[in-house]
Design an enzyme around this catalytic site. Structure first.
Site, mmCIF file in Angstrom:
data_model
loop_
_atom_site.group_PDB
_atom_site.id
_atom_site.type_symbol
_atom_site.label_atom_id
_atom_site.label_comp_id
_atom_site.label_asym_id
_atom_site.label_seq_id
_atom_site.Cartn_x
_atom_site.Cartn_y
_atom_site.Cartn_z
ATOM 1 N N ASN A 13 38.999 27.759 44.025
ATOM 2 C CA ASN A 13 39.584 28.895 44.745
ATOM 3 C C ASN A 13 39.047 30.191 44.187
ATOM 4 O O ASN A 13 38.491 30.213 43.086
ATOM 5 C CB ASN A 13 41.112 28.932 44.552
ATOM 6 C CG ASN A 13 41.815 27.807 45.273
ATOM 7 O OD1 ASN A 13 41.412 27.419 46.362
ATOM 8 N ND2 ASN A 13 42.846 27.273 44.656
ATOM 9 N N GLY A 22 40.902 22.537 39.901
ATOM 10 C CA GLY A 22 39.750 21.674 39.642
ATOM 11 C C GLY A 22 38.638 22.441 38.943
ATOM 12 O O GLY A 22 38.132 22.019 37.891
ATOM 13 N N GLU A 40 45.336 19.557 44.065
ATOM 14 C CA GLU A 40 45.078 20.662 44.995
ATOM 15 C C GLU A 40 44.082 20.281 46.096
ATOM 16 O O GLU A 40 43.568 21.154 46.776
ATOM 17 C CB GLU A 40 44.576 21.900 44.240
ATOM 18 C CG GLU A 40 45.699 22.803 43.771
ATOM 19 C CD GLU A 40 45.207 24.116 43.166
ATOM 20 O OE1 GLU A 40 46.042 25.019 43.029
ATOM 21 O OE2 GLU A 40 44.015 24.234 42.825
ATOM 22 N N LEU A 79 55.476 22.235 27.927
ATOM 23 C CA LEU A 79 56.687 23.062 28.020
ATOM 24 C C LEU A 79 56.362 24.517 27.704
ATOM 25 O O LEU A 79 57.158 25.217 27.071
ATOM 26 C CB LEU A 79 57.737 22.532 27.024
ATOM 27 C CG LEU A 79 58.092 21.043 27.116
ATOM 28 C CD1 LEU A 79 58.862 20.583 25.883
ATOM 29 C CD2 LEU A 79 58.915 20.768 28.374
ATOM 30 N N GLY A 136 55.618 24.175 23.576
ATOM 31 C CA GLY A 136 54.732 23.067 23.198
ATOM 32 C C GLY A 136 54.743 21.909 24.177
ATOM 33 O O GLY A 136 54.777 22.119 25.389
ATOM 34 N N ALA A 160 46.241 30.160 33.322
ATOM 35 C CA ALA A 160 45.408 28.959 33.216
ATOM 36 C C ALA A 160 45.666 28.174 31.930
ATOM 37 O O ALA A 160 44.848 27.331 31.551
ATOM 38 C CB ALA A 160 43.936 29.328 33.312
ATOM 39 N N ALA A 161 46.811 28.416 31.296
ATOM 40 C CA ALA A 161 47.083 27.704 30.033
ATOM 41 C C ALA A 161 47.080 26.194 30.265
ATOM 42 O O ALA A 161 46.494 25.427 29.490
ATOM 43 C CB ALA A 161 48.412 28.156 29.447
ATOM 44 N N GLY A 162 47.700 25.767 31.363
ATOM 45 C CA GLY A 162 47.761 24.339 31.668
ATOM 46 C C GLY A 162 46.378 23.774 31.968
ATOM 47 O O GLY A 162 46.077 22.625 31.613
ATOM 48 N N ASP A 163 45.525 24.566 32.611
ATOM 49 C CA ASP A 163 44.165 24.107 32.915
ATOM 50 C C ASP A 163 43.332 24.026 31.638
ATOM 51 O O ASP A 163 42.542 23.091 31.454
ATOM 52 C CB ASP A 163 43.493 25.047 33.927
ATOM 53 C CG ASP A 163 44.157 24.973 35.292
ATOM 54 O OD1 ASP A 163 44.719 23.908 35.621
ATOM 55 O OD2 ASP A 163 44.118 25.973 36.023
HETATM 56 P P1 ADP Z 1 51.150 25.166 33.015
HETATM 57 O O1 ADP Z 1 50.234 26.351 33.010
HETATM 58 O O2 ADP Z 1 50.562 23.953 33.664
HETATM 59 O O3 ADP Z 1 52.558 25.465 33.448
HETATM 60 P P2 ADP Z 1 52.118 25.291 30.285
HETATM 61 O O4 ADP Z 1 52.574 26.695 30.561
HETATM 62 O O5 ADP Z 1 53.152 24.299 29.908
HETATM 63 O O6 ADP Z 1 51.239 24.710 31.486
HETATM 64 O O7 ADP Z 1 51.030 25.405 29.117
HETATM 65 C C1 ADP Z 1 50.250 24.325 28.694
HETATM 66 C C2 ADP Z 1 50.136 24.364 27.188
HETATM 67 O O8 ADP Z 1 49.442 25.569 26.791
HETATM 68 C C3 ADP Z 1 51.459 24.391 26.437
HETATM 69 O O9 ADP Z 1 51.962 23.088 26.225
HETATM 70 C C4 ADP Z 1 51.055 25.067 25.131
HETATM 71 O O10 ADP Z 1 50.444 24.142 24.254
HETATM 72 C C5 ADP Z 1 50.027 26.085 25.614
HETATM 73 N N1 ADP Z 1 50.716 27.354 25.922
HETATM 74 C C6 ADP Z 1 51.125 27.800 27.127
HETATM 75 N N2 ADP Z 1 51.779 28.975 27.031
HETATM 76 C C7 ADP Z 1 51.785 29.292 25.723
HETATM 77 C C8 ADP Z 1 52.311 30.388 24.951
HETATM 78 N N3 ADP Z 1 52.968 31.392 25.533
HETATM 79 N N4 ADP Z 1 52.124 30.359 23.621
HETATM 80 C C9 ADP Z 1 51.461 29.345 23.018
HETATM 81 N N5 ADP Z 1 50.947 28.282 23.675
HETATM 82 C C10 ADP Z 1 51.099 28.253 25.005
#
Ligand code: ADP
Length: 321
Positions: A13, A43, A142, A225, A229, A253-256
């Site tokens: 995207n 992706g 997606e 979470l 964590g 993009a933390a989850g990605d």
């Molecule tokens: P998504 O983006 O899929 O909702 P999360 O927000 O759960 O995924 O983030 C995935 C992982 O990235 C978390 O389990 C953690 O290890 C890391 N992470 C995400 N947000 C933070 C944060 N604010 N501080 C530290 N680590 C983070």
């Protein structure tokens, strides 16, 4: 770690992002903040994450025959990702995601899938030889479910590891056949709640959900979470692994980043404990920068971060001490 081959079958995207003060309620207009565009799509994001972390990445997907699609392909090519199997669909718009980010780093996202919706199981059959000779297949939700299932089936039949990030949260229960083909499933807590059909409010709910998900087929379940964590269920009982404390500015993009890093480390043969630690570092680093792909860390950045901060999150804690 040896260089692993990862095939990503998924979405691409263009993200159109407003970093504002807060996320407006329905019917409300919030004025203020800054606009920017960046390459995205779960992706493509995970493909870029895995590539920056040292994997040889092949991306299978579809874009529109428009400037957004061409820009997306240029971006993937510049990352060194193999894009021979990305279709360019005439007369179809490329996928677009509208993303709102609040001052505290929360986000709200609406996606118009465009060309991503045109990927079929026949497209997947055409790339079966590529999937079969990969070390790992990385999937998200997606693109059409038919295509996801077809890819998972090819990999499973060939003994190739399948990592599914069931995001965005599925509206309907996932086909049993799909979950049965998955070796490692990595939902966030919202997606996990949707998959098991009950709320997840804390780590203990997540641990219960992890057991329920494992009973559906995957050997390893990792529920993320955010800043709290992850809950990991591999052998034995679920365990909690804390996140690395960072100054989060945008968790888009933390989850990605986490999924891409997990794929690379796990495909290399690293044990799941170290793979989660590597992934948590990548996720934390991604949360410290705005945007999707621009925020995904390189291998050098993750290694530096782990060398400096390694002790802050390395300890697993039993959920039921
Ligand atoms: P998504 O983006 O899929 O909702 P999360 O927000 O759960 O995924 O983030 C995935 C992982 O990235 C978390 O389990 C953690 O290890 C890391 N992470 C995400 N947000 C933070 C944060 N604010 N501080 C530290 N680590 C983070």
């Amino acid at each position: 770690m040896k260089r692993v081959v990862i095939t990503v079958v998924g979405s691409s995207n263009t993200d159109m992002v407003i970093q504002g003060t807060r996320i407006p309620a329905p019917g409300e207009t919030c004025v203020g903040g800054r606009f920017f565009m960046a390459a995205g799509g779960k992706g493509a994001n995970q493909a870029v994450a895995a590539s920056r972390l040292g994997a040889e990445v092949h991306f299978v997907g579809a874009v529109g025959d428009d400037w957004l699609g061409r820009q997306a392909l240029d971006g993937l090519r510049a990352e060194g990702i193999h894009i021979e199997h990305v279709h360019s669909r005439p007369g179809v718009p490329s996928g677009v995601a509208l993303i709102l980010v609040s001052r505290t780093g929360e986000n709200a996202i609406a996606v118009a899938p465009g060309a991503n919706e045109t990927l079929t199981s026949s497209d997947i059959e055409a790339v079966a030889p590529l999937i079969r000779c990969s070390d790992l297949l990385l999937l998200q939700l997606e693109i059409p479910l038919d295509a996801v299932c077809a890819a998972a089936r090819v990999a499973r039949n060939a003994g190739v590891r399948v990592l599914l990030d069931p995001a965005p949260a599925p509206v309907h229960p996932l086909p049993r056949e799909l979950i049965a083909c998955v070796d490692l499933i990595k939902p966030n807590f919202v997606e996990a709640a949707r998959l098991v059909g009950h709320e997840i409010q804390d780590r203990h709910d997540a641990a219960t959900a992890a057991k329920e998900l494992r009973a559906m087929g995957p050997n390893i379940v990792i529920i993320t979470l955010g800043s709290d964590g992850v809950v990991v269920l591999a052998d034995g009982e679920p365990e909690h692994v804390p996140a690395f404390p960072v100054n989060a500015v945008d968790t888009t993009a933390a989850g990605d980043a986490f999924a891409g890093a997990l794929a690379v480390a796990w495909a290399t043969g690293t044990n799941i404990r170290n793979a989660v630690r590597f992934a948590a570092a990548a996720g934390a680093l991604a949360a410290t920068k705005p945007g999707a792909q621009p925020s995904l860390p390189t291998r050098a950045e993750v290694e530096l971060f782990l060398a400096a901060r390694g002790n802050e999150s390395s300890e697993r804690r039993d959920l039921y001490p």
